[in-house]
Design a protein around this motif. Sequence first.
Motif, PDB file in Angstrom:
ATOM      1  N   MET A   1     -11.134 -75.963 -11.057  1.00  0.00           N
ATOM      2  CA  MET A   1     -11.476 -75.102  -9.957  1.00  0.00           C
ATOM      3  C   MET A   1     -12.792 -74.385 -10.251  1.00  0.00           C
ATOM      4  SD  MET A   1      -8.504 -72.799  -8.383  1.00  0.00           S
ATOM      5  CE  MET A   1      -7.361 -73.569  -7.344  1.00  0.00           C
ATOM      6  N   THR A   2     -13.579 -74.295  -9.233  1.00  0.00           N
ATOM      7  CA  THR A   2     -14.847 -73.615  -9.411  1.00  0.00           C
ATOM      8  C   THR A   2     -14.686 -72.124  -9.187  1.00  0.00           C
ATOM      9  OG1 THR A   2     -15.490 -73.829  -7.118  1.00  0.00           O
ATOM     10  CG2 THR A   2     -16.068 -75.669  -8.579  1.00  0.00           C
ATOM     11  N   LEU A   3     -15.661 -71.380  -9.621  1.00  0.00           N
ATOM     12  CA  LEU A   3     -15.639 -69.931  -9.455  1.00  0.00           C
ATOM     13  C   LEU A   3     -15.680 -69.553  -7.968  1.00  0.00           C
ATOM     14  CD1 LEU A   3     -15.689 -67.158 -10.787  1.00  0.00           C
ATOM     15  CD2 LEU A   3     -18.182 -67.314 -10.798  1.00  0.00           C
ATOM     16  N   GLN A   4     -16.443 -70.287  -7.199  1.00  0.00           N
ATOM     17  CA  GLN A   4     -16.547 -70.010  -5.760  1.00  0.00           C
ATOM     18  C   GLN A   4     -15.187 -70.221  -5.077  1.00  0.00           C
ATOM     19  OE1 GLN A   4     -19.323 -72.524  -3.684  1.00  0.00           O
ATOM     20  NE2 GLN A   4     -19.714 -70.940  -2.152  1.00  0.00           N
ATOM     21  N   LYS A   5     -14.458 -71.250  -5.456  1.00  0.00           N
ATOM     22  CA  LYS A   5     -13.131 -71.523  -4.884  1.00  0.00           C
ATOM     23  C   LYS A   5     -12.162 -70.401  -5.257  1.00  0.00           C
ATOM     24  CE  LYS A   5      -9.711 -74.151  -3.323  1.00  0.00           C
ATOM     25  NZ  LYS A   5      -9.124 -73.665  -2.132  1.00  0.00           N
ATOM     26  N   ARG A   6     -12.201 -69.917  -6.478  1.00  0.00           N
ATOM     27  CA  ARG A   6     -11.312 -68.828  -6.902  1.00  0.00           C
ATOM     28  C   ARG A   6     -11.624 -67.535  -6.154  1.00  0.00           C
ATOM     29  NH1 ARG A   6     -10.508 -69.427 -13.411  1.00  0.00           N
ATOM     30  NH2 ARG A   6      -9.546 -71.478 -13.300  1.00  0.00           N
ATOM     31  N   ILE A   7     -12.906 -67.249  -5.967  1.00  0.00           N
ATOM     32  CA  ILE A   7     -13.286 -66.048  -5.209  1.00  0.00           C
ATOM     33  C   ILE A   7     -12.795 -66.168  -3.769  1.00  0.00           C
ATOM     34  CG2 ILE A   7     -15.253 -64.766  -4.274  1.00  0.00           C
ATOM     35  CD1 ILE A   7     -16.679 -65.311  -6.938  1.00  0.00           C
ATOM     36  N   TRP A   8     -12.952 -67.345  -3.180  1.00  0.00           N
ATOM     37  CA  TRP A   8     -12.473 -67.570  -1.809  1.00  0.00           C
ATOM     38  C   TRP A   8     -10.956 -67.373  -1.735  1.00  0.00           C
ATOM     39  CZ3 TRP A   8     -13.907 -67.475   2.947  1.00  0.00           C
ATOM     40  CH2 TRP A   8     -13.100 -68.046   3.929  1.00  0.00           C
ATOM     41  N   ASP A   9     -10.209 -67.905  -2.699  1.00  0.00           N
ATOM     42  CA  ASP A   9      -8.752 -67.745  -2.724  1.00  0.00           C
ATOM     43  C   ASP A   9      -8.364 -66.273  -2.858  1.00  0.00           C
ATOM     44  OD1 ASP A   9      -8.444 -70.457  -2.456  1.00  0.00           O
ATOM     45  OD2 ASP A   9      -8.023 -70.820  -4.590  1.00  0.00           O
ATOM     46  N   LEU A  10      -9.068 -65.534  -3.708  1.00  0.00           N
ATOM     47  CA  LEU A  10      -8.791 -64.105  -3.863  1.00  0.00           C
ATOM     48  C   LEU A  10      -9.098 -63.333  -2.582  1.00  0.00           C
ATOM     49  CD1 LEU A  10     -10.032 -63.347  -7.476  1.00  0.00           C
ATOM     50  CD2 LEU A  10      -7.689 -63.314  -6.623  1.00  0.00           C
ATOM     51  N   LEU A  11     -10.157 -63.710  -1.900  1.00  0.00           N
ATOM     52  CA  LEU A  11     -10.503 -63.061  -0.645  1.00  0.00           C
ATOM     53  C   LEU A  11      -9.442 -63.313   0.427  1.00  0.00           C
ATOM     54  CD1 LEU A  11     -12.635 -61.413   0.891  1.00  0.00           C
ATOM     55  CD2 LEU A  11     -13.662 -63.586   1.576  1.00  0.00           C
ATOM     56  N   VAL A  12      -8.978 -64.534   0.537  1.00  0.00           N
ATOM     57  CA  VAL A  12      -7.919 -64.866   1.497  1.00  0.00           C
ATOM     58  C   VAL A  12      -6.636 -64.122   1.142  1.00  0.00           C
ATOM     59  CG1 VAL A  12      -6.444 -66.737   2.342  1.00  0.00           C
ATOM     60  CG2 VAL A  12      -8.909 -67.079   2.161  1.00  0.00           C
ATOM     61  N   LEU A  13      -6.297 -64.064  -0.132  1.00  0.00           N
ATOM     62  CA  LEU A  13      -5.113 -63.332  -0.571  1.00  0.00           C
ATOM     63  C   LEU A  13      -5.236 -61.847  -0.254  1.00  0.00           C
ATOM     64  CD1 LEU A  13      -2.390 -63.384  -2.057  1.00  0.00           C
ATOM     65  CD2 LEU A  13      -3.662 -62.959  -4.167  1.00  0.00           C
ATOM     66  N   ALA A  14      -6.411 -61.271  -0.477  1.00  0.00           N
ATOM     67  CA  ALA A  14      -6.628 -59.848  -0.186  1.00  0.00           C
ATOM     68  C   ALA A  14      -6.499 -59.581   1.315  1.00  0.00           C
ATOM     69  CB  ALA A  14      -7.997 -59.401  -0.685  1.00  0.00           C
ATOM     70  N   ILE A  15      -7.021 -60.464   2.150  1.00  0.00           N
ATOM     71  CA  ILE A  15      -6.884 -60.300   3.611  1.00  0.00           C
ATOM     72  C   ILE A  15      -5.423 -60.392   4.017  1.00  0.00           C
ATOM     73  CG2 ILE A  15      -7.401 -61.403   5.833  1.00  0.00           C
ATOM     74  CD1 ILE A  15     -10.177 -62.081   4.656  1.00  0.00           C
ATOM     75  N   PHE A  16      -4.693 -61.329   3.442  1.00  0.00           N
ATOM     76  CA  PHE A  16      -3.273 -61.474   3.758  1.00  0.00           C
ATOM     77  C   PHE A  16      -2.488 -60.227   3.340  1.00  0.00           C
ATOM     78  CE2 PHE A  16       1.024 -62.745   2.479  1.00  0.00           C
ATOM     79  CZ  PHE A  16       1.503 -63.179   3.713  1.00  0.00           C
ATOM     80  N   ILE A  17      -2.748 -59.711   2.158  1.00  0.00           N
ATOM     81  CA  ILE A  17      -2.049 -58.509   1.686  1.00  0.00           C
ATOM     82  C   ILE A  17      -2.399 -57.308   2.558  1.00  0.00           C
ATOM     83  CG2 ILE A  17      -1.921 -56.851  -0.223  1.00  0.00           C
ATOM     84  CD1 ILE A  17      -2.134 -59.252  -2.128  1.00  0.00           C
ATOM     85  N   PHE A  18      -3.666 -57.147   2.921  1.00  0.00           N
ATOM     86  CA  PHE A  18      -4.079 -56.053   3.800  1.00  0.00           C
ATOM     87  C   PHE A  18      -3.361 -56.142   5.142  1.00  0.00           C
ATOM     88  CE2 PHE A  18      -6.758 -54.482   7.231  1.00  0.00           C
ATOM     89  CZ  PHE A  18      -6.941 -53.174   6.841  1.00  0.00           C
ATOM     90  N   ALA A  19      -3.296 -57.340   5.733  1.00  0.00           N
ATOM     91  CA  ALA A  19      -2.630 -57.511   7.025  1.00  0.00           C
ATOM     92  C   ALA A  19      -1.135 -57.207   6.923  1.00  0.00           C
ATOM     93  CB  ALA A  19      -2.859 -58.927   7.556  1.00  0.00           C
ATOM     94  N   ALA A  20      -0.504 -57.647   5.844  1.00  0.00           N
ATOM     95  CA  ALA A  20       0.923 -57.384   5.671  1.00  0.00           C
ATOM     96  C   ALA A  20       1.197 -55.889   5.512  1.00  0.00           C
ATOM     97  CB  ALA A  20       1.453 -58.159   4.458  1.00  0.00           C
TER      98      ALA A  20
END
Length: 190
Positions: A1-20
């Motif tokens: 996994m690249t660093l860019q992919k991990r940052i994208w995954d963390l960003l999506v996870l953070a948006i999901f947690i914020f929405a929940a």
Amino acid sequence: MTLQKRIWDLLVLAIFIFAAVFATAPWFAFRALKAAAQYEDVQALGELVDFPVVRRSLTGQLDEEAPAAKPEAPSLWTNPMGVFKRALEPIAPPEPKVDRYLTLQGLSALTRGYAPGAAPPPAARPETVLGRMQAVVRGPYPTIAYWDPNRVRIAVRRPDDKAKATIFTFQRRELFTWKLVHIRLPADER
């Protein structure tokens, strides 16, 4: 996994947690209101309830003589005698019928699904894990009657009569801060 992919995954996870968290915040505000009333935490109730607004809304529901819309006060230019007549009338506040709903016991009874004064004493907290799980499974269950980003209505049905429901309206004041601004009583209590 690249660093860019991990940052994208963390960003999506953070948006999901914020929405929940944003979507469930009113539910936690209701639970906090219920716990504060049950454990007689006056400070927490002061932070969770906008008492002047709730008092006004309950007064409108409990006062039989209150008209739907108050008539305009007489003007000195259009009705000078009405102004003097109103000034000479004694000012007597109506009897506070709302007070029993806004006490610790009243709010505790309403959040448990009972009318103030009609609630049985809260059951003792079970000691075993199985007993605690059974207490959670027992009702009444508050349900979301309406949800939007700034206002949520939570309905609590009466344990003895499922047709009657008390509806608590919470309004968002800050990003994750919700306050109780209205309590709608069942029709036969108004």
